[in-house]
Design an enzyme around this catalytic site. Structure first.
Site, PDB file in Angstrom:
ATOM      1  N   LYS A  79       0.864  -1.178   0.000  1.00  0.00           N
ATOM      2  CA  LYS A  79       0.000   0.000   0.000  1.00  0.00           C
ATOM      3  C   LYS A  79       0.906   1.235   0.000  1.00  0.00           C
ATOM      4  CE  LYS A  79      -3.770   2.099   2.714  1.00  0.00           C
ATOM      5  NZ  LYS A  79      -4.625   1.941   3.919  1.00  0.00           N
ATOM      6  N   SER A 154      -9.523   2.023   2.899  1.00  0.00           N
ATOM      7  CA  SER A 154      -8.641   2.754   2.033  1.00  0.00           C
ATOM      8  C   SER A 154      -7.608   1.883   1.313  1.00  0.00           C
ATOM      9  CB  SER A 154      -7.890   3.820   2.850  1.00  0.00           C
ATOM     10  OG  SER A 154      -7.099   3.198   3.847  1.00  0.00           O
ATOM     11  N   SER A 178      -9.810  -0.313   7.184  1.00  0.00           N
ATOM     12  CA  SER A 178      -9.263  -0.264   5.818  1.00  0.00           C
ATOM     13  C   SER A 178      -8.553  -1.512   5.310  1.00  0.00           C
ATOM     14  CB  SER A 178      -8.323   0.921   5.682  1.00  0.00           C
ATOM     15  OG  SER A 178      -9.073   2.087   5.503  1.00  0.00           O
TER      16      SER A 178
HETATM   17  N1  GLN Z   1     -13.173   4.465   6.464  1.00  0.00           N
HETATM   18  C1  GLN Z   1     -12.450   4.911   7.613  1.00  0.00           C
HETATM   19  C2  GLN Z   1     -12.005   6.348   7.422  1.00  0.00           C
HETATM   20  O1  GLN Z   1     -12.307   6.901   6.412  1.00  0.00           O
HETATM   21  C3  GLN Z   1     -11.289   4.005   7.908  1.00  0.00           C
HETATM   22  C4  GLN Z   1     -10.074   4.281   7.115  1.00  0.00           C
HETATM   23  C5  GLN Z   1      -8.896   3.446   7.526  1.00  0.00           C
HETATM   24  O2  GLN Z   1      -9.037   2.441   8.202  1.00  0.00           O
HETATM   25  N2  GLN Z   1      -7.715   3.873   7.126  1.00  0.00           N
HETATM   26  O3  GLN Z   1     -11.378   6.918   8.242  1.00  0.00           O
END
Ligand code: GLN
Length: 498
Positions: A79, A154, A178
């Site tokens: 990532k 993400s 994410s």
């Molecule tokens: N969807 C969550 C956010 O927008 C989690 C994102 C994540 O775990 N990096 O913060």
């Protein structure tokens, strides 16, 4: 080499390399060709074919010398939130366009030391903020099961690349879901370990008290192999857990007391929080999750009703704490030390303003605004302090549950993957869809997404398993037993994987 080696998972590749069926260099070349052929998925932000092939040849030499690990010669990608010396790192942001780190993140260095071959960097939501991978400054990622739909976020590039069989495994990070949510949306297996298990050194910070790294792969077994290499104490991360190195693969295989071949999960108590099965849960997701739980019962597990009464509150709590920490972490992007700097400005203050206005996307700006607001004098007590108190109560609720069960199960997300563009107009709608992943994040607990069936439009549905602190072995064991009895994790998106 047979033309469908991309269908193999990590453990299968390890065996094939050990038997000399093909070399890592051959497999790496094959996957690089596939990556180029599937550019339209948007999964990769950077590829370095020459470096990957050189690493693959090194891995082949290491195998020949007889000092291989199970990951030696296995192609992966990271990532783009992990810093890498050899490849650019953007965190999905224009702010870091063209940025090159002088060092590797600990997770990156450990996987390289095990002999894994890095093909490149994977698309993600800007600074890991999002649930659909539509917040990347470099364009969206498409779901291999249906290119009109999002892959989740993400870590959307990671999940899509593994689902499309461009890679057997990838790294991701999970602050509020994410790893688990994109794994669920793309039909792959992912685990977010207990907070502190994987080092955050070199992981670009979003919300430091929540951020955790973990693997996405085809199976629990493959995740166990990656997690063993990625994890472990790191003195360069002050919140790194001081524990001896763990062999998650051995923990995954270790039989339970009283288990039999037909009932490998005998005695395992699976808690079902009633708040994880609300009326608003999509019927297709509920059906797939219930069917998966029935399979766990066949394997010997017992289902018990439990309660996590503050599940709904985890949304406002997370969306206060995470932006608060983000607003502080992102203050370092000032045009002086990293990445983007505005070309034209009047004075220092103007340089800061223009740099940040140009470099950050709308969701990142929204979070910085919320974060600075909840931390400001006069609002701190009303928002941030209350959120911290509730965070502790949410962790206590889990503690009570784990007095009655060994593992907690439920859906990962309330629906299957939605269509591109459907969520982007309404940020609050996207925040609400995080309801089932946020509680474990706030409590620092390990969570997994396991492919459990298919819902509307033939889209994958993931089952979430949550364990007590440091119970990754229990999660992986349960998921592995389920995957020995079912084949959801082996299904491939049509048209892409062939
Ligand atoms: N969807 C969550 C956010 O927008 C989690 C994102 C994540 O775990 N990096 O913060």
């Amino acid at each position: 080499m047979s033309g469908d080696a991309h269908r193999l998972g990590v453990a299968e590749i390890d065996r094939a390399l050990a038997r000399g069926e093909f070399s890592s260099a051959e497999l790496t070349q094959h996957l690089l060709t596939r990556v180029a052929a599937h550019e339209q998925l948007g999964a990769f932000l950077a590829v370095d074919a020459d470096a990957a092939l050189a690493a693959a040849r090194d891995a082949d030499a290491r195998r020949a010398r007889g000092d291989a690990t199970p990951l030696t010669g296995v192609p992966i990608a990271h990532k783009d939130i992990f810093v890498t010396r050899g490849l650019p790192t953007t965190a999905g942001s224009k702010m870091l366009a063209g940025y090159r780190s002088p060092f590797d993140a600990t997770v990156v260095a450990r996987l390289a030391a095990a002999g894994a071959v890095t093909l490149g960097k994977l698309n993600c939501d800007e600074f890991a903020m999002g649930s659909a991978n539509e917040n990347s400054a470099y364009g969206p990622v498409r779901n291999p099961w249906d290119p009109a739909r999002v892959p989740g976020g993400s870590s959307g590039g990671s999940a899509a690349a593994v689902a499309a069989r461009l890679l057997p495994a990838a790294t991701g990070t999970d602050t509020g879901g994410s790893i688990r949510q994109p794994a669920s949306f793309c039909g792959v297996t992912g685990i977010k370990p207990t907070y502190g298990v994987c080092s955050r050194y070199g992981m670009i910070a979003f919300a430091s008290s929540l951020d955790q790294a973990g693997p996405l792969a085809r199976s629990a077994e493959d995740c166990a192999l990656l997690l063993s290499a990625m994890s472990g104490f790191d003195e360069r991360d002050s919140t790194s857990a001081q524990r001896p190195p763990q062999d998650y693969h051995a923990q995954m295989l270790a039989p339970r007391d009283g288990a039999t071949p037909a009932k490998p999960l005998a005695g395992l108590r699976i808690g079902l929080p009633r708040e994880f099965f609300p009326a608003a849960l999509a019927a297709d997701v509920a059906t797939a999750v219930r069917a998966a739980l029935a399979e766990f019962e066949k394997l010997g597990a017992t289902l018990v009703d439990v309660s996590l009464p503050r599940t709904e509150l985890s949304i406002p709590v997370y969306y206060i704490i995470a932006p608060a920490e983000a607003s502080s972490n992102l203050s370092r992007f000032d045009g002086v030390r990293y990445g983007h700097r505005a070309a034209r400005y009047d004075d220092l203050l103007d340089m800061y303003k223009k740099t940040r206005a140009e470099g950050f996307g709308p969701e990142v700006k929204r979070r910085i605004m919320i974060g600075t607001y909840v931390l400001s004098h006069g609002y701190y007590d009303a928002y941030y302090l209350q959120a911290q108190k509730l965070r502790r109560m949410i962790a206590d609720d889990f503690r009570q549950c784990f007095a009655q069960c060994d593992v907690i199960a439920g859906p990962v997300a309330p629906t299957v993957a939605w269509k591109l563009g459907e969520g982007s107009d309404d940020p609050v709608k996207a925040y609400l869809a995080d309801i089932f992943t946020l509680p474990a994040s706030l409590a620092g607990l390990p969570g997994m997404s396991v492919p459990a069936g298919f819902g509307a439009g033939g889209m994958p549905v993931g089952l979430q398993l949550i364990g007590n602190h440091f119970a990754e072995g229990t999660l992986l064991h349960a998921a592995h037993a389920f995957q020995q009895a079912t084949d959801f994790h082996t299904r491939e998106p049509q048209g892409v994987a062939a």
